[in-house]
Motif scaffolding. Sequence first.
Motif, PDB file in Angstrom:
ATOM      1  N   LYS A  67       0.870  -1.174   0.000  1.00 33.78           N
ATOM      2  CA  LYS A  67       0.000   0.000   0.000  1.00 33.78           C
ATOM      3  C   LYS A  67       0.907   1.224   0.000  1.00 33.78           C
ATOM      4  O   LYS A  67       1.714   1.386   0.921  1.00 33.78           O
ATOM      5  CB  LYS A  67      -0.877  -0.038   1.250  1.00 33.78           C
ATOM      6  CG  LYS A  67      -2.099   0.792   1.067  1.00 33.78           C
ATOM      7  CD  LYS A  67      -3.066   0.652   2.194  1.00 33.78           C
ATOM      8  CE  LYS A  67      -4.179   1.640   1.948  1.00 33.78           C
ATOM      9  NZ  LYS A  67      -4.851   2.015   3.131  1.00 33.78           N
ATOM     10  N   ALA A 114       1.304  -3.954   3.272  1.00 32.80           N
ATOM     11  CA  ALA A 114      -0.006  -3.767   3.905  1.00 32.80           C
ATOM     12  C   ALA A 114      -0.152  -4.760   5.048  1.00 32.80           C
ATOM     13  O   ALA A 114       0.534  -5.784   5.073  1.00 32.80           O
ATOM     14  CB  ALA A 114      -1.104  -3.999   2.873  1.00 32.80           C
ATOM     15  N   GLY A 122      -4.350  -3.618  -1.156  1.00 34.95           N
ATOM     16  CA  GLY A 122      -3.206  -2.928  -1.750  1.00 34.95           C
ATOM     17  C   GLY A 122      -2.863  -3.556  -3.081  1.00 34.95           C
ATOM     18  O   GLY A 122      -3.611  -4.408  -3.593  1.00 34.95           O
TER      19      GLY A 122
END
Length: 506
Positions: free
Chosen positions: A331, A336, A342
């Motif tokens: 992300k 993430a 993401g």
Amino acid sequence: MILLGKIWKNLREKGETPAYCCEGERISYRQLGQWTGRLCAYLKKNFRQGEAILVYGHKQPMMAAALLACAFGGFPFVPVDQAAPFKRIKAILASARPQAVLAVEHLDCPGIAKLSLEKLEKICLEESDGSDTQLPYPKRSDDEIFYIIYTSGSTGSPKGVRVTCGNLDSFGSWMTELFPNPPAVIINQAAFSFDLSVADLWPAFAWGAEEYVICRQTQKNYPLLFSRLEHSRGELMVTTPSFASLLLADKSFCKTRLPDLNAIFFCGESLSPITARKLLERFPGIRILNAYGPTECTVAVTSAEIGPKEVQLPLLPVGKPKTGVEIRIEKDGIPAVEGEMGEIVILGDSVAAGYTASDLSHSFGIQDGKRCYHTGDMGWLKNGVLYCAGRRDRQVKIRGYRVELQDVEKNLQALPGVEQAAVVCQEAEDGRILRLVAFVILRPGENRTEAEIRALLAHRLPDYMCPSIRLVKAFPLNENGKCDWEQLKEIANGRSDFKDHSDDRE
Ligand code: AMP
């Protein structure tokens, strides 16, 4: 190379066992081995190993021999389907710069050595005293290029993905893990220029199975298509969800007519729970594999078994990664947390060697000493299982508002009576988005109107996200059998008429 080694053995030992069936023409392992051996000897005598050869045609048996001959001879091959528009073929020729073209169908390519079908047939059938045409045992190293497959690029030019022998070996071993009792007959839907076909063609030959191909013309002729499927005795089908939806629109796509079909390997686009549920109803006990991956990572890198429990979920999982691959979610460039959405990043031995044009290869890289590829797909991991939520780049701005087209599709699909929805943009001449257009397929027996659907959607979404609705029986498919988004855009922008192929059925 392990995969080619297995194929080599089958071509020598399987004798009259059927290897390939195309439109009723069946060739045995013995015959295919003979053609491959002769063609391979000719190519090695006349061309430079390691340099690309373009193979042009559709699914004629000679295509199979040509691809095999390139593989055994150490020539990276570029499969191009005869349905490709000439402009695209020219772009591929300019990018791949092949030293020769094996033209199973006629192709104008001045300045490049070309072997016509007549020549190929002469080599395979006549021109040999048999002395030098035994297929040599394949000695290829992992980092040699096995094939170059062209995919659509966001720049509008096709991108050539360079897949290595090591990539393909890794994929082949995984397919054998997924199918420890290999099928005897595999039904192929995808053209050889689409990497989904790699999941049937190469495992079929490595398993000593029969590759049963369905040609483009047959895919458009329902009575013939169903008769071919019925006669195939196919046990495994490798296809896109869109093609399966088209088949399911006909009630006779069921276990009674295809009693041997016991597994379907899906890849290439999102598989909806509705399609999977219908398949389980029509083919009780069938194995449904929902595989995920881009061409850049050799067909597929994850796969999930979809059963009665999974089809209750709003979004089907695409599964756990194959051996040799790791999936990470990023992300804004950082990892993430579990369950967070993401970008899907793929690491490991399925990641291809890059594109033919190195300046495009920025999505490839190295992380922790492993090759990696940033897919541009959004998704999340939960307990090691990957969920794919669609492309990052289907985000648009409409009147300044940010809209994810999948978001609109998901809301449409959540409405009662709606089976599938595909949303595209209608654009002004300057590229500004004027409005959204949704093509909607209703569930059988539903008779809601376009106005009713829009009214229902207005309860769920802000006005700027509500598309105009067009009810259709099926989505148009592109040459790879996926939903043809380009054509939907053309229709939405009034540049093309809608041709509902589901009307072609008897
Ligand atoms: P291609 O390179 O033509 O095979 O297209 C690869 C893209 O298709 C992926 O990057 C995904 O966007 C999409 N795709 C492939 N398999 C799946 C799947 N099982 N579910 C959702 N999207 C998929």
